[in-house]
Design an enzyme around this catalytic site. Structure first.
Site, PDB file in Angstrom:
ATOM      1  N   SER A 118      92.074 -50.833  72.174  1.00 23.32           N
ATOM      2  CA  SER A 118      92.680 -50.395  70.912  1.00 23.32           C
ATOM      3  C   SER A 118      93.658 -51.421  70.352  1.00 23.32           C
ATOM      4  CB  SER A 118      93.408 -49.061  71.117  1.00 23.32           C
ATOM      5  OG  SER A 118      94.382 -49.186  72.138  1.00 23.32           O
ATOM      6  N   HIS A 139      85.857 -50.136  69.050  1.00 21.57           N
ATOM      7  CA  HIS A 139      86.995 -49.245  69.256  1.00 21.57           C
ATOM      8  C   HIS A 139      86.740 -47.856  68.660  1.00 21.57           C
ATOM      9  CE1 HIS A 139      91.378 -48.045  68.225  1.00 21.57           C
ATOM     10  NE2 HIS A 139      91.028 -47.571  69.408  1.00 21.57           N
ATOM     11  N   GLU A 151      86.002 -48.863  64.924  1.00 22.23           N
ATOM     12  CA  GLU A 151      86.359 -50.206  64.476  1.00 22.23           C
ATOM     13  C   GLU A 151      85.486 -51.222  65.218  1.00 22.23           C
ATOM     14  OE1 GLU A 151      91.013 -50.290  63.229  1.00 22.23           O
ATOM     15  OE2 GLU A 151      90.612 -50.180  65.376  1.00 22.23           O
ATOM     16  N   ASN A 189      95.551 -48.910  64.552  1.00 26.25           N
ATOM     17  CA  ASN A 189      96.771 -48.905  65.363  1.00 26.25           C
ATOM     18  C   ASN A 189      97.841 -49.847  64.837  1.00 26.25           C
ATOM     19  OD1 ASN A 189      96.092 -46.884  67.148  1.00 26.25           O
ATOM     20  ND2 ASN A 189      95.036 -48.265  68.549  1.00 26.25           N
TER      21      ASN A 189
END
Length: 290
Positions: A118, A139, A151, A189
């Site tokens: 992540s 991800h 992702e 993130n």
């Protein structure tokens, strides 16, 4: 064409990835350090599929067929039969690097590798493998069966065919692929974790208590979950790890992890998975711990 997928890690993310892939017809080899971890992962998959059945999302026969496609393994040699191997171990670079060194030993040269990291550099992880061109970031969001986004992150050496093949898998899973560059924490993130960290700072500085901060963001910003409740769901250890990657990778003080977040992790109060974080989950309803 990808037909068989290996998944490394039967925890929250790995079991979720195995779950969605098996439901879409992929044969799965699910690996972890021992049979106990695998049993727990398979139990979670079954329980989560039961939830989907109760909501009318899948049929009981879909569950039965999917579970038959998941083969638990404790040896990476089984991945020699796979077309794609996805690593979903804990968010710790040293552990991930060691896994990739070991898994490459018995892997045929055509097998693709992906990491569910992540936040960690995909290029750096690829460099410890024997196939940087066949390596990329994949991800998934948590919880995997419910979240629609994946992702996709190219490392500097990722080949176009690798990217295209992995993207086709994501589309087949009925997920939405979003391309992200290989910068610390990627897109989601990079934005989400500093917000959570700022909420912890607001708590640390006494701007509001846990309940006030979460209620404020739910009702004031229309977020479905408050940032501290979300931190507990993600895991405070994972939140801290991502903030450390951002702080070290971008060298900007705005990404400095809040000392209170560090203190909670040091205490072992890392969220829902241990029944204590910013909330205590041991009773009938969550109770703020601060």
């Amino acid at each position: 064409m990808i037909k068989r997928i290996g998944v490394i890690g039967a925890g929250q993310m790995g079991s979720g990835i195995a779950h969605v892939c098996a439901l879409k017809g992929y044969d799965i080899h699910l690996a972890d350090v021992d049979q106990a971890h695998l049993d727990k992962g398979l139990e979670n998959i079954g329980r989560n599929m039961d939830r989907q059945i109760s909501r009318g999302m899948i049929r009981p026969e879909d569950k039965d067929a999917a579970l038959k496609r998941i083969v638990p393994v404790v040896d990476y040699k089984a991945f020699a039969e796979c077309d794609l191997v996805v690593e979903a171990a804990t968010e710790n670079e040293a552990i991930k690097r060691e896994i990739f060194k070991k898994v490459c030993v018995d892997l045929p040269p055509n097998v693709l590798l992906a990491t569910n990291t992540s936040s960690i550099s995909v290029t750096r992880l690829a460099s410890v493998t024997d196939r940087p061109g066949k390596f990329m970031g994949m991800h998934f969001m948590n919880p995997v069966p419910l979240m629609g986004l994946v992702e996709l992150i190219r490392g500097i050496a990722t080949e176009e065919e690798t990217f295209r093949t992995v993207r086709e898998v994501v589309v087949k899973l009925d997920k939405k692929p979003v391309n992200a560059e290989d910068f610390p924490a990627f897109i989601v993130n990079r934005i989400l974790l500093p917000m959570i960290n700022e909420a912890v700072y607001a708590l640390y500085e006494g701007v509001g208590n846990v309940e006030a901060i979460d209620t404020g963001m739910k009702l004031g910003a229309n977020h479905p979950m408050g940032p501290l409740e979300l931190a507990d769901f993600i895991g405070l250890d994972t939140c801290l790890s991502v903030m450390q990657v951002l702080h070290e990778g971008l060298a900007d003080s705005k990404y400095r992890p809040c000392p209170l977040l560090v203190k909670y992790v040091e205490a072992g109060w890392i969220g829902r998975k241990v029944k204590r974080g910013f909330y205590d989950y041991s009773g009938e309803r969550p109770v703020p711990t601060r």
